[in-house]
Structure formats: C-alpha cells, structure tokens
Design a protein around this motif. Structure first.
Motif, PDB file in Angstrom:
ATOM      1  N   UNK A 100       0.772  -1.240   0.000  1.00 56.17           N
ATOM      2  CA  UNK A 100       0.000   0.000   0.000  1.00 56.17           C
ATOM      3  C   UNK A 100       0.804   1.291   0.000  1.00 56.17           C
ATOM      4  N   UNK A 101       2.008   1.300   0.517  1.00 54.71           N
ATOM      5  CA  UNK A 101       2.728   2.560   0.645  1.00 54.71           C
ATOM      6  C   UNK A 101       3.660   2.771  -0.540  1.00 54.71           C
ATOM      7  N   UNK A 158       5.040 -12.357   1.290  1.00 53.54           N
ATOM      8  CA  UNK A 158       4.488 -12.452  -0.061  1.00 53.54           C
ATOM      9  C   UNK A 158       2.995 -12.798  -0.027  1.00 53.54           C
ATOM     10  N   UNK A 159       2.664 -13.806   0.775  1.00 56.24           N
ATOM     11  CA  UNK A 159       1.269 -14.246   0.904  1.00 56.24           C
ATOM     12  C   UNK A 159       0.378 -13.089   1.363  1.00 56.24           C
ATOM     13  N   UNK A 160       0.857 -12.337   2.355  1.00 54.76           N
ATOM     14  CA  UNK A 160       0.055 -11.249   2.908  1.00 54.76           C
ATOM     15  C   UNK A 160      -0.037 -10.080   1.919  1.00 54.76           C
ATOM     16  N   UNK A 161       1.066  -9.813   1.207  1.00 48.77           N
ATOM     17  CA  UNK A 161       1.031  -8.758   0.181  1.00 48.77           C
ATOM     18  C   UNK A 161      -0.064  -9.069  -0.838  1.00 48.77           C
ATOM     19  N   UNK A 162      -0.082 -10.314  -1.313  1.00 50.98           N
ATOM     20  CA  UNK A 162      -1.093 -10.716  -2.296  1.00 50.98           C
ATOM     21  C   UNK A 162      -2.489 -10.508  -1.733  1.00 50.98           C
ATOM     22  N   UNK A 163      -2.638 -10.826  -0.461  1.00 50.96           N
ATOM     23  CA  UNK A 163      -3.946 -10.705   0.171  1.00 50.96           C
ATOM     24  C   UNK A 163      -4.370  -9.239   0.275  1.00 50.96           C
ATOM     25  N   UNK A 164      -3.446  -8.384   0.714  1.00 53.77           N
ATOM     26  CA  UNK A 164      -3.798  -6.955   0.868  1.00 53.77           C
ATOM     27  C   UNK A 164      -4.125  -6.341  -0.495  1.00 53.77           C
ATOM     28  N   UNK A 165      -3.379  -6.770  -1.525  1.00 59.87           N
ATOM     29  CA  UNK A 165      -3.630  -6.216  -2.857  1.00 59.87           C
ATOM     30  C   UNK A 165      -5.034  -6.514  -3.347  1.00 59.87           C
ATOM     31  N   UNK A 166      -5.613  -7.597  -2.842  1.00 60.79           N
ATOM     32  CA  UNK A 166      -6.953  -7.953  -3.294  1.00 60.79           C
ATOM     33  C   UNK A 166      -8.036  -7.131  -2.578  1.00 60.79           C
ATOM     34  N   UNK A 167      -7.650  -6.370  -1.558  1.00 62.50           N
ATOM     35  CA  UNK A 167      -8.642  -5.541  -0.858  1.00 62.50           C
ATOM     36  C   UNK A 167      -8.843  -4.230  -1.619  1.00 62.50           C
ATOM     37  N   UNK A 168     -10.084  -3.717  -1.667  1.00 62.30           N
ATOM     38  CA  UNK A 168     -10.304  -2.474  -2.406  1.00 62.30           C
ATOM     39  C   UNK A 168      -9.573  -1.288  -1.770  1.00 62.30           C
ATOM     40  N   UNK A 169      -8.917  -0.511  -2.617  1.00 65.29           N
ATOM     41  CA  UNK A 169      -8.160   0.641  -2.140  1.00 65.29           C
ATOM     42  C   UNK A 169      -9.058   1.738  -1.565  1.00 65.29           C
ATOM     43  N   UNK A 192      -7.841  -5.876  10.530  1.00 61.90           N
ATOM     44  CA  UNK A 192      -9.074  -6.664  10.670  1.00 61.90           C
ATOM     45  C   UNK A 192      -9.446  -7.414   9.388  1.00 61.90           C
ATOM     46  N   UNK A 193      -9.037  -6.873   8.240  1.00 64.60           N
ATOM     47  CA  UNK A 193      -9.439  -7.501   6.976  1.00 64.60           C
ATOM     48  C   UNK A 193      -8.517  -8.632   6.537  1.00 64.60           C
ATOM     49  N   UNK A 194      -7.292  -8.657   7.072  1.00 67.20           N
ATOM     50  CA  UNK A 194      -6.374  -9.704   6.603  1.00 67.20           C
ATOM     51  C   UNK A 194      -6.330 -10.891   7.571  1.00 67.20           C
ATOM     52  N   UNK A 195      -7.363 -11.035   8.372  1.00 60.86           N
ATOM     53  CA  UNK A 195      -7.390 -12.161   9.313  1.00 60.86           C
ATOM     54  C   UNK A 195      -7.127 -13.508   8.622  1.00 60.86           C
ATOM     55  N   UNK A 196      -7.720 -13.788   7.446  1.00 60.94           N
ATOM     56  CA  UNK A 196      -7.406 -15.081   6.821  1.00 60.94           C
ATOM     57  C   UNK A 196      -5.909 -15.264   6.538  1.00 60.94           C
ATOM     58  N   UNK A 197      -5.249 -14.191   6.088  1.00 62.83           N
ATOM     59  CA  UNK A 197      -3.804 -14.304   5.832  1.00 62.83           C
ATOM     60  C   UNK A 197      -3.055 -14.527   7.133  1.00 62.83           C
ATOM     61  N   UNK A 198      -3.518 -13.893   8.200  1.00 59.50           N
ATOM     62  CA  UNK A 198      -2.872 -14.071   9.504  1.00 59.50           C
ATOM     63  C   UNK A 198      -3.068 -15.504   9.996  1.00 59.50           C
ATOM     64  N   UNK A 199      -4.256 -16.032   9.779  1.00 60.53           N
ATOM     65  CA  UNK A 199      -4.510 -17.428  10.188  1.00 60.53           C
ATOM     66  C   UNK A 199      -3.585 -18.369   9.416  1.00 60.53           C
TER      67      UNK A 199
END
Lengths: 279, 314
Positions: A100-101, A158-169, A192-199
């Motif tokens: 995001x940054x 990498x996994x989390x980056x992919x996940x965040x990228x899929x969230x609407x900006x 709160x939105x990346x809980x699945x990636x955290x799991x």
C-alpha cells in the motif's frame, strides 16, 4: 468429465479408498503398535490390538533421565507461540508497506525479498551460527525465534502482500479522508481484513516450527531445553528398538498437535497450498 | 581546498536528507518504519551471512581460530580428493531425480482420478495430504525405520508373496529406496496444486472437443496435459529445490551417520557433519555454495527447457 455410470463410480471410489488405506496404513500401524504390549508388536499383525495397554504412553512420557515430556512439550509450545507472534507482526508490517505505501526502490526491495526466499538455508546457516555464538545465544531459543521478528520468512510477507492487494483501495482512501494516517489505516482497516492471511501464517508457522529439526538440533543442546522433536531423537539414540512401544507412543503423540491444526484449519491450509504452492 | 570539498559534501548530504524526509511522492519516512524489521532482518540474517559464507568458502576455518585464506582449495578438494563428498552428490542426485518424478506422477494420477466429478473430493484430498503434513518430521522418520526394518510391515507384506528381504534400513542399496519412498509418499501437496490447476481448465474445452468426437485419452493428451504444463513445471521446480535440501529423514534413519556404508549420505547431512560435527566451517561453506549453484543451475535449466514443452495460454 462426468462418469458414464454408477458401476464406474463405485469402482473409482474403491480405487481411491484403497489408495488412502495404503497411504495411511503406516500411521495406523504406529498408533496400534503403541497400544499393544511389547511382545505383540511384531507378532500380532492386526491393526486392532488384542490387548490394549497404556503402559507405553506412561513409560514414554517419563522421558529420559528425569526430564519428562511435560518439559519437552512446554518447550515446543513456547517456541512455536513466540515464532507465531514474530511472524504475524513482522510479516504483516512489511506486507502493508509493500502492498500500500509508496517509497523509493520499492520494486527493488520487493525483488530482494523474493530473492531471499530462494537462498538455501545451508548457505546462511554457518555465518548465522557463528554470529549467534558470538552473541552468546547458544542453547537458547533466541537463534530460532529472534529472526522471526524480522520478517525473515519472505513467503509469509508475499502471501500477505497478495492478500492486501486484493482488498479495495477505496477503504484506505476513505480512512485517509477521515484523517487516518498509515498507522491507523494499518491497525483499524487492514489488520481486521487480513485475518485469513494471519490465520494461514499462524498455521504454517505452527506446523513448520513444530516439525522443524535442523535448527533445533543446531541451537538447543541442554537436556532441559530440548523440544519434542529433539527428545524423540535422543529417545531413539538412547533406547534404540528396545523400547519400541514407548518410542512409537511418543512419536504418535508428537504428530497429534499437527493433525489437530490440520483438522480445524483445513480450508486455510488447502487454499494456502493451492494459491501459493507451498509445501 | 579540502574544506571546500567537505563543505560541498556536507551540503549535499543535508539536501539528500531533507529530500528523504520530505519526499512528495509517497509518505516520506513512514514506509521505512513499517519496513524496518524486514530491512534489518534482510541485512542481519541474509545479506551479511551470504557474503560471510562466500568469504568463508575460500578459507580454512575451524570455528575457534581465525579463517585462513586458501583460495579455491576447498572447491578443489571436494571434487578431487573427497570420495565421501562425491558419494553424497551421487546419493542426492539419485534421490532427487528418482523421487521427484515418481512423486509427481502419483500426484498427477490421483489428481486426475479425484477430478472426475465424484463425491467426497474434500475428504479424499485431505486424507491424501496427511503424509505431506508430517512426512518431514522426526516421528515419521522413526516410524519409517520400523516400516522398512527387517521385520517391518513392508517385509511382512513382501513375505506373503514369497520375497525374503533384508532390513531396508540396514542394507546399502536398499536404504536410499526407503528414503525415496518416504518422499513419494508425500505426493499430497503437489496433488493439491494439480487439482487447483485442473479446476482452471474451462469445461467448454472438453465440451467442444467431445462434439468433435475426441475420446477421453485424446482429451487428456490435447487439453488436460498441455493446460497443466505450467503447473507441472512449478511443482517440479519446487519439489526439486526442497528435495536437494532434504535432511531430517536421512539424519534420523541413519542416526546421523549417512550409513549403511554412506548409502544415505545426503548432501546436507554431509555438510552438517563437516560444519557442525568436525567444525570444518570453511569446507562446509563451500559445500553450501556448490549446492546453491546446483539448485540454481537446475532451476534455470528447467525454465530454459520449459519453452519447448510448457504451454502458456495468452
């Protein structure tokens, strides 16, 4: 490709189930042997023990030279818990920045992160060992857990980056309009939105750290510092095949936590493998 | 003169710092705060170690003294004066290039069977995945010693068919097969990746081809297999990389020796013996670099050759 008829379907199921039985037979054999009296392990071939005994579990748990498996389990659990905290915190922070940054050399650094994932552990382990020895961290869990707080497992970043990228900006933009800076966006919107990636990070850190042998073998040497995997190896060396029942009992117990994780979080594991292709 | 140069450098430095601090594009220093743990990690646990290890590989270093520069001698010794090293290469190559193709064949075969629209896919998939979940653990290696032991279940089963086999674990030439089968046993994880790939193939491809009268075998050869080749390449590379680095099963099954008669002396096991058993850390570092190069070369070759057989759908 739908199947033509019912007969074919039954045949296919039979084939697949036969495969499952062959595959899982060794594990079932270990469980069943651990419940049989010693003299029956190699003589009673049925999976269903004629006589069930918990002796091997009691004797096995007592461990080697006064340290019991209670200590080993506590050590493994501590190690795994700290590793999970480290990976979740450090990898999500880095992932947020990458996803995001905006900053200089972002692409270069992202590439660098992917490259670190490809370096075999063995190339790094000798200098790391020397460094940890200089820091006087030998026979502590620090060499294993401290790197986790520095996002060294690029795979999770990498996994989390992919996940965040899929969230609407738009979510971030709305928060910015409301006066949130990057830190508040990270804690209030992204986390709160990346809980699945955290799991997913949590589960794989659990399984990998629990099963890991190489780094624990290198850094943990004291009897009271041993983890479950190391204790099993010492058990094997000390008792050999003479205490096979207990060896099997403790081996079986050691894979139970991994099984439980798998049963409860199957969906995350299967998706994790299917989308990113890890082990 | 010198003062002037220093002043210029100083001013340049200040200007650069100011630019970093107040950059328009982006959020100034804030991103680096988020990245700080990772940046420190890369430096401390990857960048510095990788250069140190390269340096050590050209030295003789026994962990206590200081590293002694000996140029290429470690690398020369490996290939000209260390039969055990060559043996470890041989064992590892055999392991990788037998186990990985077999594992992938099972993974693909089962994925195709499971993908035929039968019920219970989720359950079957999970059951087949169980060995991958625990296959690398000490517990399973301990189990394997018994399964392939003199009276283990493998020999008992073969005995029913009249084969009289020695202990696999204790017999050179057999022991490595126990390890290969342990790897093949873990075909569940590439299978899941194949299954995900199979789901991506649009079903109208099959419908169109059946209208054209293509049979199941033709469909497999002309649709399924070509569409799966990128995944096959991916699986092959991932499994190859991980099996070049396999350690735990060989260590436990041979109790750290690589025996019998070095027949399970995996590369990483010999590296471990050198680096952390004999504390020949220079030699072990050069072994690590050769492993790195081997993995790099085979990955590159796989990509290179992929132009010929991997079908990318654009």
């Amino acid at each position: 490709m739908a199947l033509a008829n019912r007969y074919q379907k039954i045949l296919l199921h039979t084939l697949i189930i036969a495969g499952v039985v062959i595959m899982l037979y060794p594990i079932l054999w270990m469980l069943s042997s651990s419940l049989k009296p010693s003299e029956l392990i190699f003589t009673d071939n049925s999976l269903w023990p004629k006589k069930v005994t918990m002796d091997h579990y009691i004797k096995g748990w007592a461990g080697i030279s006064k340290t019991t498996f209670t200590t080993y389990y506590l050590n493994s659990i501590t190690l795994v818990a700290i590793a999970i905290i480290g990976n979740v915190v450090s990898c999500s922070l880095a992932a947020y920045a990458f996803a995001r940054l905006e900053f200089k050399a972002k692409k270069l650094m992202f590439g660098l992160m992917l490259m670190t994932m490809m370096i075999p552990l063995h190339v790094l382990v000798i200098p790391q060992y020397i460094m940890f020895n200089k820091l006087d961290w030998m026979n502590t869990i620090l060499p294993i857990v401290v790197p986790k707080f520095f996002a060294t497992e690029g795979f999770f970043v990498f996994l989390t980056v992919q996940f965040i990228r899929s969230l609407p900006r738009e979510l971030d933009q709305a928060a910015t309009v409301d006066g949130c800076g990057p830190f508040r966006i990270y804690t209030k919107v992204i986390l709160p939105l990346i809980v699945p990636a955290i799991v997913t990070t949590t589960i794989f850190t659990f399984i990998w750290t629990w099963n890991d042998f190489f780094s624990q073998l290198l850094y943990l040497t004291g009897q009271e510092k041993l983890t479950v995997t190391l204790a099993l190896r010492i058990f094997l060396d000390a008792m050999g095949e003479s205490a096979l029942g207990s060896l099997f009992a403790m081996s079986f117990l050691s894979i139970v936590p991994v099984f439980l994780m798998f049963m409860f979080f199957q969906r995350f594991i299967v998706e994790g493998i299917a989308t990113s292709g890890i082990k | 003169m010198l003062h002037k140069a220093q002043a210029i450098l100083y001013l340049k430095g200040v200007r650069m710092m100011r630019r970093v601090l107040t950059r328009r594009r982006g959020e100034g220093l804030i991103p680096y705060l988020f990245l700080a743990p990772w940046l420190i990690g890369v430096l401390a646990f990857s960048a510095i170690p990788i250069f140190t290890s390269l340096y050590l590989s050209f030295t003789n270093y026994n962990f206590i003294g200081t590293p002694n520069w000996i140029g290429l001698r470690n690398y020369l010794t490996m290939f000209t004066d260390d039969p055990q090293y060559l043996q470890s290469l041989k064992v590892t190559f055999m392991y990788v290039f037998v186990a990985v193709p077999l594992e992938l064949a099972f993974a693909l075969g089962l994925a195709l069977l499971l993908n035929r629209g039968i019920g219970g896919l989720g359950t079957y998939r999970s059951l087949y995945y169980i060995p991958s979940l625990i296959g690398g653990s000490v517990a399973i290696a301990i189990l394997w010693r018994q399964v392939f032991g003199a009276e283990g279940i493998v020999n008992q089963t073969l005995g029913v068919f009249g084969f009289d086999m020695p202990s696999w674990i204790g017999t050179p030439g057999y022991a490595v097969w126990a390890l290969i089968l342990l790897k093949v046993w873990q075909f569940g994880s590439p299978m899941i990746i194949f299954l995900a790939g199979l789901k991506q193939i649009p079903s109208d491809f099959y419908e169109a081809s059946s209208l054209d009268g293509a049979g199941r075998w033709k469909q497999f050869a002309h649709i399924t297999l070509p569409m799966l080749t990128p995944i096959l390449l991916f699986n092959a590379i991932m499994q190859m990389i991980s099996s070049f680095q396999a350690f735990t099963p060989a260590y436990i099954i041979s109790e750290g020796t690589g025996g019998p008669v070095n027949s399970t002396l995996f590369y990483t096991l010999y590296l471990y013996q050198n680096g952390f058993g004999n504390f020949q850390m220079g030699y072990a570092s050069s072994m690590a670099w050769v492993l790195f190069i081997i993995i790099g070369v085979f990955t590159w070759l796989a990509f290179k050759a992929s132009d010929r057989w991997v079908h990318y759908d654009n």
